[in-house]
Design an enzyme around this catalytic site. Structure first.
Site, mmCIF file in Angstrom:
data_model
loop_
_atom_site.group_PDB
_atom_site.id
_atom_site.type_symbol
_atom_site.label_atom_id
_atom_site.label_comp_id
_atom_site.label_asym_id
_atom_site.label_seq_id
_atom_site.Cartn_x
_atom_site.Cartn_y
_atom_site.Cartn_z
ATOM 1 N N ARG A 132 0.804 -1.226 0.000
ATOM 2 C CA ARG A 132 0.000 0.000 0.000
ATOM 3 C C ARG A 132 0.832 1.268 0.000
ATOM 4 O O ARG A 132 0.594 2.183 -0.780
ATOM 5 C CB ARG A 132 -0.907 0.046 1.240
ATOM 6 N N THR A 133 1.772 1.337 0.932
ATOM 7 C CA THR A 133 2.494 2.601 1.103
ATOM 8 C C THR A 133 3.257 2.938 -0.178
ATOM 9 O O THR A 133 3.165 4.047 -0.704
ATOM 10 C CB THR A 133 3.451 2.505 2.309
ATOM 11 N N LYS A 161 25.565 -4.688 -1.293
ATOM 12 C CA LYS A 161 27.035 -4.640 -1.364
ATOM 13 C C LYS A 161 27.626 -3.958 -0.141
ATOM 14 O O LYS A 161 28.829 -3.710 -0.084
ATOM 15 C CB LYS A 161 27.469 -3.871 -2.623
ATOM 16 N N ARG A 189 11.503 3.703 3.667
ATOM 17 C CA ARG A 189 11.071 2.711 4.665
ATOM 18 C C ARG A 189 12.285 1.872 5.029
ATOM 19 O O ARG A 189 13.011 1.403 4.137
ATOM 20 C CB ARG A 189 9.967 1.815 4.120
ATOM 21 N N HIS A 198 5.214 6.095 11.495
ATOM 22 C CA HIS A 198 4.721 5.952 10.111
ATOM 23 C C HIS A 198 3.745 7.110 9.874
ATOM 24 O O HIS A 198 2.529 6.926 9.763
ATOM 25 C CB HIS A 198 4.022 4.599 9.984
HETATM 26 C C1 NCD Z 1 1.734 -1.008 8.260
HETATM 27 C C2 NCD Z 1 3.232 -0.845 8.421
HETATM 28 O O1 NCD Z 1 4.010 -1.088 7.489
HETATM 29 O O2 NCD Z 1 3.611 -0.423 9.508
HETATM 30 N N1 NCD Z 1 1.361 -1.219 6.917
HETATM 31 C C3 NCD Z 1 1.076 -0.144 6.140
HETATM 32 O O3 NCD Z 1 1.939 0.665 5.842
HETATM 33 N N2 NCD Z 1 -0.203 0.045 5.773
HETATM 34 C C4 NCD Z 1 1.113 -1.967 9.192
HETATM 35 C C5 NCD Z 1 1.624 -3.375 9.248
HETATM 36 O O4 NCD Z 1 2.547 -3.771 8.529
HETATM 37 O O5 NCD Z 1 1.059 -4.146 10.052
#
Ligand code: NCD
Length: 309
Positions: A58-59, A87, A108, A136
């Protein structure tokens, strides 16, 4: 928004949040109207870099879609295995190089604090798309947008359930909700209570910390039930995970005592926390929530790029 980077929800004032959500609502309306005239290409020369050191559906895809809907371009580092990370390249070196290719970086990373560190090395806006069990904040913006649409942000009573220790979406959301004086109930197994740093932030913000181990104790009062996945990948020990796996499973029976207009949310992915039978009820907002990622991230990118001009 005053800042160039978005690394933690604590950076966002109520006014900042409202600005992003109002802008998101405009983009949402334009997208529903079919884009086109309503959505002129705003950033044809602008490139956004996606640097994901952890899995994402999703993100990553909603940032990519948002950037493309704004008329911009994306470059994707690819997974850790496909990049020079394998590497042995440091994060600082990678982001300094990526800054030469792109006008903004979405990051991320499995380490808490990674986005904050990266932001110290580059001028381009850095957006924290999840740093380990840390924060997040862009997820929080779409969560708040969803809450505002479904239940309103004033006089809100919300139950936040599941893995409150390792769940970064929870840490950001709880912090942001203090700006709205929400009544928050935290429901988790004893071993997965909110970490000390978040408890401290809530205390500093004057928020009351209401903690529970059973959903039933709070359910009838709630406007929103925010369910989270137990973050298996963050447990140092599989045995510890097994002790809490499947602890909270929401089904029609659980919701029998809920308000008729209770909104059920989940950042997704879900494992077994919400019975698919709930999906077709009026309570379910989690797919809508995921879709809101596009207009909200469009608004966020728009504001960050404007700040940076
Ligand atoms: C979440 C995350 O990555 O923290 N997912 C997301 O970005 N929608 C929640 C999760 O992984 O449980």
């Amino acid at each position: 928004m005053r800042q160039d980077h978005l690394v933690a929800a604590g950076q966002l004032s109520r006014a900042d949040v409202e600005r992003v959500l109002d802008r998101a609502a405009e983009f949402d309306a334009a997208l529903s109207a079919g884009g086109g005239e309503a959505l002129p290409a705003r950033y044809p020369e602008t490139v956004l870099a996606l640097c994901f050191y952890e899995p994402s559906t999703r993100t990553k895809m909603s940032f990519e879609t948002a950037m493309k809907r704004l008329g911009g371009q994306v470059v994707d580092m690819g997974g850790v295995d496909a990049s020079s990370v394998s590497k042995g390249e440091s994060l600082a070196d990678t982001v300094r190089v990526v800054e030469g290719y792109a006008d903004g970086v979405v990051l991320r990373h499995p380490r808490e604090g990674a986005a904050k560190m990266a932001a110290e090395f580059v001028d381009a806006p850095v957006i924290n798309a999840g740093d380990g069990a840390g924060q997040h904040p862009s997820q929080t913006l779409l969560d708040l947008y969803t809450i505002r649409e479904a239940a309103g942000l004033d006089d809100l009573t919300i139950g936040i359930v599941g893995d409150l220790k390792y769940g970064r979406t929870v840490h950001s959301l709880a912090t942001a909700l203090t700006e709205f004086d929400a009544h928050m109930h935290f429901v988790s197994p004893e071993s997965l209570r909110l970490p000390r740093s978040v408890r401290f932030d809530l205390h500093e913000a004057g928020a009351e910390l209401r903690e529970h181990t059973e959903i039933d104790d709070v359910l009838p009062d709630l406007d929103v039930l925010y369910v989270t996945r137990i973050q298996r990948e963050r447990f140092p020990d599989e045995d510890e995970y097994q002790k809490v796996a499947g602890e909270f499973q929401i089904d029609a029976e659980t919701l029998a005592a809920a308000k008729e207009d209770l909104t059920v949310m989940h950042p997704l992915p879900r494992v077994d926390e919400i019975d698919p039978d709930i999906d077709d009820t009026d309570h379910a907002s989690y797919f809508e929530q995921a879709h809101n990622g596009v207009p909200v991230r469009m608004a966020l990118l728009d504001l960050l790029f404007q700040n940076h001009e």
